[in-house]
Design a protein around this motif. Structure first.
Motif, PDB file in Angstrom:
ATOM      1  N   MET A  65       0.798  -1.220   0.000  1.00 20.62           N
ATOM      2  CA  MET A  65       0.000   0.000   0.000  1.00 20.62           C
ATOM      3  C   MET A  65       0.835   1.276   0.000  1.00 20.62           C
ATOM      4  O   MET A  65       0.288   2.377  -0.031  1.00 20.62           O
ATOM      5  CB  MET A  65      -0.923   0.005   1.225  1.00 20.62           C
ATOM      6  CG  MET A  65      -2.019  -1.050   1.191  1.00 20.62           C
ATOM      7  SD  MET A  65      -3.195  -0.815  -0.188  1.00 20.62           S
ATOM      8  CE  MET A  65      -2.552  -1.980  -1.397  1.00 20.62           C
ATOM      9  N   LYS A  66       2.158   1.146   0.045  1.00 19.66           N
ATOM     10  CA  LYS A  66       3.013   2.334   0.103  1.00 19.66           C
ATOM     11  C   LYS A  66       2.812   3.268  -1.099  1.00 19.66           C
ATOM     12  O   LYS A  66       2.698   4.488  -0.913  1.00 19.66           O
ATOM     13  CB  LYS A  66       4.477   1.913   0.220  1.00 19.66           C
ATOM     14  CG  LYS A  66       5.437   3.084   0.415  1.00 19.66           C
ATOM     15  CD  LYS A  66       6.857   2.589   0.594  1.00 19.66           C
ATOM     16  CE  LYS A  66       7.801   3.754   0.886  1.00 19.66           C
ATOM     17  NZ  LYS A  66       7.794   4.771  -0.193  1.00 19.66           N
ATOM     18  N   PRO A  67       2.767   2.756  -2.367  1.00 22.80           N
ATOM     19  CA  PRO A  67       2.538   3.689  -3.480  1.00 22.80           C
ATOM     20  C   PRO A  67       1.203   4.414  -3.383  1.00 22.80           C
ATOM     21  O   PRO A  67       1.096   5.572  -3.800  1.00 22.80           O
ATOM     22  CB  PRO A  67       2.585   2.773  -4.715  1.00 22.80           C
ATOM     23  CG  PRO A  67       3.344   1.572  -4.290  1.00 22.80           C
ATOM     24  CD  PRO A  67       3.004   1.389  -2.844  1.00 22.80           C
ATOM     25  N   VAL A  68       0.193   3.758  -2.813  1.00 23.84           N
ATOM     26  CA  VAL A  68      -1.117   4.403  -2.661  1.00 23.84           C
ATOM     27  C   VAL A  68      -1.043   5.496  -1.594  1.00 23.84           C
ATOM     28  O   VAL A  68      -1.519   6.624  -1.791  1.00 23.84           O
ATOM     29  CB  VAL A  68      -2.196   3.361  -2.301  1.00 23.84           C
ATOM     30  CG1 VAL A  68      -3.563   4.032  -2.206  1.00 23.84           C
ATOM     31  CG2 VAL A  68      -2.223   2.240  -3.331  1.00 23.84           C
ATOM     32  N   ARG A  69      -0.441   5.184  -0.450  1.00 24.48           N
ATOM     33  CA  ARG A  69      -0.350   6.172   0.621  1.00 24.48           C
ATOM     34  C   ARG A  69       0.500   7.366   0.201  1.00 24.48           C
ATOM     35  O   ARG A  69       0.183   8.516   0.532  1.00 24.48           O
ATOM     36  CB  ARG A  69       0.239   5.533   1.886  1.00 24.48           C
ATOM     37  CG  ARG A  69      -0.659   4.487   2.533  1.00 24.48           C
ATOM     38  CD  ARG A  69      -0.170   4.193   3.962  1.00 24.48           C
ATOM     39  NE  ARG A  69       1.247   3.869   3.966  1.00 24.48           N
ATOM     40  CZ  ARG A  69       1.733   2.643   3.838  1.00 24.48           C
ATOM     41  NH1 ARG A  69       0.903   1.620   3.695  1.00 24.48           N
ATOM     42  NH2 ARG A  69       3.034   2.420   3.869  1.00 24.48           N
ATOM     43  N   ASP A  70       1.578   7.101  -0.526  1.00 27.33           N
ATOM     44  CA  ASP A  70       2.447   8.205  -0.942  1.00 27.33           C
ATOM     45  C   ASP A  70       1.734   9.166  -1.888  1.00 27.33           C
ATOM     46  O   ASP A  70       2.130  10.337  -1.997  1.00 27.33           O
ATOM     47  CB  ASP A  70       3.704   7.651  -1.629  1.00 27.33           C
ATOM     48  CG  ASP A  70       4.628   6.948  -0.642  1.00 27.33           C
ATOM     49  OD1 ASP A  70       4.440   7.119   0.580  1.00 27.33           O
ATOM     50  OD2 ASP A  70       5.517   6.194  -1.094  1.00 27.33           O
ATOM     51  N   ALA A  71       0.710   8.672  -2.597  1.00 27.09           N
ATOM     52  CA  ALA A  71      -0.019   9.538  -3.531  1.00 27.09           C
ATOM     53  C   ALA A  71      -1.060  10.402  -2.835  1.00 27.09           C
ATOM     54  O   ALA A  71      -1.571  11.356  -3.438  1.00 27.09           O
ATOM     55  CB  ALA A  71      -0.696   8.684  -4.610  1.00 27.09           C
ATOM     56  N   LEU A  72      -1.380  10.087  -1.575  1.00 24.30           N
ATOM     57  CA  LEU A  72      -2.383  10.856  -0.838  1.00 24.30           C
ATOM     58  C   LEU A  72      -1.788  12.162  -0.321  1.00 24.30           C
ATOM     59  O   LEU A  72      -0.563  12.286  -0.161  1.00 24.30           O
ATOM     60  CB  LEU A  72      -2.920  10.019   0.322  1.00 24.30           C
ATOM     61  CG  LEU A  72      -3.768   8.804  -0.063  1.00 24.30           C
ATOM     62  CD1 LEU A  72      -4.048   7.937   1.162  1.00 24.30           C
ATOM     63  CD2 LEU A  72      -5.073   9.250  -0.710  1.00 24.30           C
ATOM     64  N   ALA A  74      -0.427  15.087   2.059  1.00 23.32           N
ATOM     65  CA  ALA A  74       0.351  15.014   3.300  1.00 23.32           C
ATOM     66  C   ALA A  74      -0.558  15.172   4.511  1.00 23.32           C
ATOM     67  O   ALA A  74      -1.456  16.018   4.534  1.00 23.32           O
ATOM     68  CB  ALA A  74       1.432  16.099   3.297  1.00 23.32           C
ATOM     69  N   GLY A  75      -0.323  14.330   5.519  1.00 18.50           N
ATOM     70  CA  GLY A  75      -1.121  14.372   6.723  1.00 18.50           C
ATOM     71  C   GLY A  75      -2.386  13.537   6.651  1.00 18.50           C
ATOM     72  O   GLY A  75      -3.071  13.372   7.674  1.00 18.50           O
ATOM     73  N   ARG A  76      -2.740  13.027   5.468  1.00 25.18           N
ATOM     74  CA  ARG A  76      -3.935  12.192   5.309  1.00 25.18           C
ATOM     75  C   ARG A  76      -3.604  10.888   4.591  1.00 25.18           C
ATOM     76  O   ARG A  76      -4.397  10.383   3.813  1.00 25.18           O
ATOM     77  CB  ARG A  76      -5.009  12.958   4.551  1.00 25.18           C
ATOM     78  CG  ARG A  76      -5.599  14.128   5.333  1.00 25.18           C
ATOM     79  CD  ARG A  76      -6.685  14.821   4.544  1.00 25.18           C
ATOM     80  NE  ARG A  76      -6.143  15.511   3.387  1.00 25.18           N
ATOM     81  CZ  ARG A  76      -6.898  16.050   2.418  1.00 25.18           C
ATOM     82  NH1 ARG A  76      -8.208  15.951   2.482  1.00 25.18           N
ATOM     83  NH2 ARG A  76      -6.332  16.674   1.413  1.00 25.18           N
ATOM     84  N   GLN A  77      -2.416  10.382   4.835  1.00 26.99           N
ATOM     85  CA  GLN A  77      -1.946   9.192   4.126  1.00 26.99           C
ATOM     86  C   GLN A  77      -2.373   7.923   4.865  1.00 26.99           C
ATOM     87  O   GLN A  77      -1.546   7.135   5.319  1.00 26.99           O
ATOM     88  CB  GLN A  77      -0.432   9.254   3.944  1.00 26.99           C
ATOM     89  CG  GLN A  77       0.006  10.415   3.073  1.00 26.99           C
ATOM     90  CD  GLN A  77       1.515  10.490   2.918  1.00 26.99           C
ATOM     91  OE1 GLN A  77       2.261  10.085   3.799  1.00 26.99           O
ATOM     92  NE2 GLN A  77       1.963  11.014   1.780  1.00 26.99           N
ATOM     93  N   GLN A  78      -3.674   7.760   4.974  1.00 30.47           N
ATOM     94  CA  GLN A  78      -4.236   6.578   5.608  1.00 30.47           C
ATOM     95  C   GLN A  78      -5.337   6.004   4.726  1.00 30.47           C
ATOM     96  O   GLN A  78      -6.039   6.736   4.016  1.00 30.47           O
ATOM     97  CB  GLN A  78      -4.816   6.908   6.989  1.00 30.47           C
ATOM     98  CG  GLN A  78      -3.771   7.246   8.034  1.00 30.47           C
ATOM     99  CD  GLN A  78      -4.398   7.524   9.396  1.00 30.47           C
ATOM    100  OE1 GLN A  78      -5.542   7.953   9.485  1.00 30.47           O
ATOM    101  NE2 GLN A  78      -3.645   7.270  10.453  1.00 30.47           N
TER     102      GLN A  78
END
Length: 270
Positions: A65-72, A74-78
């Motif tokens: 899920m790292k590529p998905v979280r990194d695209a969100l 900043a501060g809402r990468q969940q």
């Protein structure tokens, strides 16, 4: 007095077409039984692979899920889940896919054992190179997707909805399904040279035919890449289409080298 015309010896009977060395004559039901055995053994290998990765599933999910979280933003990468059972189903799905990835060489080996009785000795000699390159290319395709395609694809997908009135709330289950589908798709695409080489060795395709329809293959590859890639931007399309076209050309070269040669024409009668 008439001369006796010498009788020419009858032509030799045509030699029977060569059969695969050590061929085992099996009935249709025997083939079905053998197929069932190979499928059961392949499933057992996948089950063992699931057991091996089972203890690392939370870490695997976090990494996937790292590529998905990194695209969100900043501060809402969940990521979120919408039911109590969703995380457990996600872990089971990751374990199943992980079992397939781990057991891929064993599954390919079972496939080979099923088709090997109908092959010639020359074709059987390439089993280990085919297994090695088939497995390696499958893994390389998944790595290529994860390291190069996904870091570009997910920000591009989220960029379509950039607005002060919209906020992403991505589901863990849906995003995982997308990631796994992309990894599997790229792994299969990277198998194209091995598949073409094998089909040419058993005489199902010829390199001249593949080269003749090269332009059509390029168009088909681009269309397939547009369908497989989750975004329509040129960069992600190129990241999928270019390897497909390159592997098609590599397949042509391998088909020319390894392909079954046509039987020489019979010498004309004197």
């Amino acid at each position: 007095m008439s001369e006796t015309v010498p009788q020419l010896p009858p032509p030799p009977p045509p030699s029977p077409s060569p059969e695969p060395e050590g061929e085992v004559k099996l009935s249709f039901l025997d083939h079905l039984r053998d197929l069932r055995v190979r499928m059961v053994r392949a499933m057992l290998g996948i089950a063992i692979g699931m057991g091996l990765v089972g203890g690392f599933v939370p870490q695997i999910v976090d990494h996937l899920m790292k590529p998905v979280r990194d695209a969100l933003p900043a501060g809402r990468q969940q990521l979120v889940y919408t039911s109590a059972i969703e995380p457990m189903m996600v872990y089971i799905k990751v374990a199943m896919y992980g079992g397939v990835f781990v057991a891929a060489p064993w599954v390919l080996w079972q496939l080979w054992l099923f088709i090997a009785p109908g092959l010639y000795k020359r074709e059987k000699k390439v089993v280990f190179p085919f297994l090695f390159w088939g497995t390696l290319l499958f893994y390389l395709g998944a790595v290529f997707c994860f390291e190069l395609v996904m870091p570009q694809a997910f920000p591009a997908m989220l960029a379509f909805a950039e607005s002060d009135t919209l906020s992403p709330m991505l589901s863990l289950s849906e995003q995982l399904s997308l990631v796994l589908a992309m990894l599997l798709g790229f792994g299969v695409v990277f198998e194209v040279p091995v598949v073409i080489a094998f089909l040419s060795m058993i005489g199902l395709v010829q390199w001249r035919t593949l080269a003749k329809y090269r332009r059509i293959a390029i168009i088909v590859n681009v269309i397939a890449a547009a369908i497989i890639t989750p975004t329509g931007d040129p960069l992600n399309l190129a990241l999928m289409a270019v390897p497909m076209i390159v592997f098609y050309e590599v397949g042509i070269v391998l088909a020319r080298i390894l392909g079954k040669k046509p039987a020489p024409d019979a010498a004309p009668a004197a």
